[in-house]
Design an enzyme around this catalytic site. Structure first.
Site, short mmCIF file in Angstrom:
data_model
loop_
_atom_site.label_atom_id
_atom_site.label_comp_id
_atom_site.label_asym_id
_atom_site.label_seq_id
_atom_site.Cartn_x
_atom_site.Cartn_y
_atom_site.Cartn_z
N GLU A 12 0.85 -1.19 0.00
CA GLU A 12 0.00 0.00 0.00
C GLU A 12 0.89 1.25 0.00
O GLU A 12 2.01 1.22 0.53
CB GLU A 12 -0.92 -0.05 1.24
N ASP A 13 0.41 2.31 -0.60
CA ASP A 13 1.18 3.55 -0.62
C ASP A 13 1.09 4.28 0.72
O ASP A 13 2.08 4.72 1.27
CB ASP A 13 0.72 4.48 -1.76
N ASP B 286 -4.11 5.88 5.87
CA ASP B 286 -4.61 7.14 6.43
C ASP B 286 -5.56 6.78 7.58
O ASP B 286 -5.12 6.61 8.71
CB ASP B 286 -5.30 7.90 5.29
N PHE C 114 -1.58 16.17 3.93
CA PHE C 114 -1.86 15.58 2.63
C PHE C 114 -0.59 15.59 1.80
O PHE C 114 0.06 16.62 1.65
CB PHE C 114 -2.99 16.32 1.91
N ARG D 20 1.35 11.81 -9.50
CA ARG D 20 1.81 10.44 -9.26
C ARG D 20 3.22 10.20 -9.78
O ARG D 20 3.95 9.35 -9.28
CB ARG D 20 0.87 9.42 -9.94
P1 IMP Z 1 -7.69 5.20 4.08
O1 IMP Z 1 -8.68 4.24 3.53
O2 IMP Z 1 -8.33 6.32 4.83
O3 IMP Z 1 -6.60 4.54 4.92
O4 IMP Z 1 -7.01 5.89 2.86
C1 IMP Z 1 -6.15 5.19 2.08
C2 IMP Z 1 -6.09 5.68 0.66
O5 IMP Z 1 -6.41 7.06 0.54
C3 IMP Z 1 -4.68 5.53 0.17
O6 IMP Z 1 -4.51 4.29 -0.47
C4 IMP Z 1 -4.54 6.69 -0.78
O7 IMP Z 1 -4.93 6.31 -2.08
C5 IMP Z 1 -5.48 7.73 -0.26
N1 IMP Z 1 -4.77 8.74 0.56
C6 IMP Z 1 -4.76 8.85 1.90
N2 IMP Z 1 -4.00 9.86 2.33
C7 IMP Z 1 -3.49 10.42 1.21
C8 IMP Z 1 -2.58 11.53 0.98
O8 IMP Z 1 -2.07 12.21 1.89
N3 IMP Z 1 -2.29 11.78 -0.33
C9 IMP Z 1 -2.80 11.05 -1.37
N4 IMP Z 1 -3.64 10.02 -1.19
C10 IMP Z 1 -3.98 9.70 0.08
MG MG Z 2 -4.17 4.04 -2.54
#
Ligand code: IMP
Ligand code: MG
Length: 180
Positions: free
Chosen positions: A104-105, A108, A157, A170
């Site tokens: 995973e990148d 959050d 962010f 990206r």
């Molecule tokens: P989560 O489901 O809230 O954990 O969010 C995860 C997904 O949201 C990641 O796989 C990213 O694609 C996107 N995301 C969360 N934070 C960021 C950020 O700071 N920049 C860009 N994409 C984000």
């Molecule tokens: Mg993602």
């Protein structure tokens, strides 16, 4: 020399993690994973779109045989999570009895991975571990155990190295954070 600032769409970003810093850390993570997966043949599960670059860099440091799979979930719009998740693309292989490494990148809230894990567990893999390049501990709302974390970052962010702001940025080799 990389630029210190970038403008994407309507927002300005400043350098946060230099390309060399990311590359060094990715190599370290891969070395740790190499030790843990010695003698195994895991499935590397790239969570699209954000993890495509991290996955590409990581797998080239691995020294065990592997296969790569891709899934795509969507939960984000602009700079915040929508709280809903949709699966856009599924997996082709059967993961029953297999060792899976999710790549995973960024974690959050943990919502995406929490749901992905739940779905994958139902397919009876032998093991599942998560590696995430970035984790925002202050934003975490779901319990997602990440075995391999690149960097813990504040609740800002960020874009670049696969991460986007409305599909922009990206391709940046470094990671930038939103300017207040
Ligand atoms: P989560 O489901 O809230 O954990 O969010 C995860 C997904 O949201 C990641 O796989 C990213 O694609 C996107 N995301 C969360 N934070 C960021 C950020 O700071 N920049 C860009 N994409 C984000
Ligand atoms: Mg993602």
């Amino acid at each position: 020399m990389m630029s210190e600032h970038v403008k994407l769409h309507d927002k300005s970003f400043q350098i946060y993690l230099e390309e060399s810093v990311i590359q060094e850390r990715v190599k370290e993570l891969a070395q740790t994973i190499n030790k843990d997966y010695k003698g195994k043949t895991p499935i590397i599960l790239c969570i699209l779109n954000g993890s495509f670059i991290f996955t590409a860099d990581l797998v080239r440091h691995f020294d065990f045989p592997l296969t790569v799979e891709f899934v795509r979930y969507s939960s984000y719009e602009g700079t915040s999570s929508t709280g809903k998740i949709t699966k856009m693309l599924g997996m082709k292989s059967d993961i029953a009895g297999q060792d899976v490494i999710i790549v995973e990148d960024i974690v959050d809230t943990g919502f995406t991975l929490f749901n992905a894990l739940e779905e994958l567990q139902k397919k009876s893999p032998n093991s599942i571990q998560i590696t995430s390049l970035l984790v925002k501990p202050e934003a975490l709302k779901y319990d997602v155990p990440c075995a391999y974390v690149g960097f813990e970052i504040p609740n800002d962010f960020v874009v670049g190295y696969g991460l986007d702001y409305d599909e922009h940025g990206r391709d940046l080799p470094a990671i930038y954070k939103l300017k207040e």
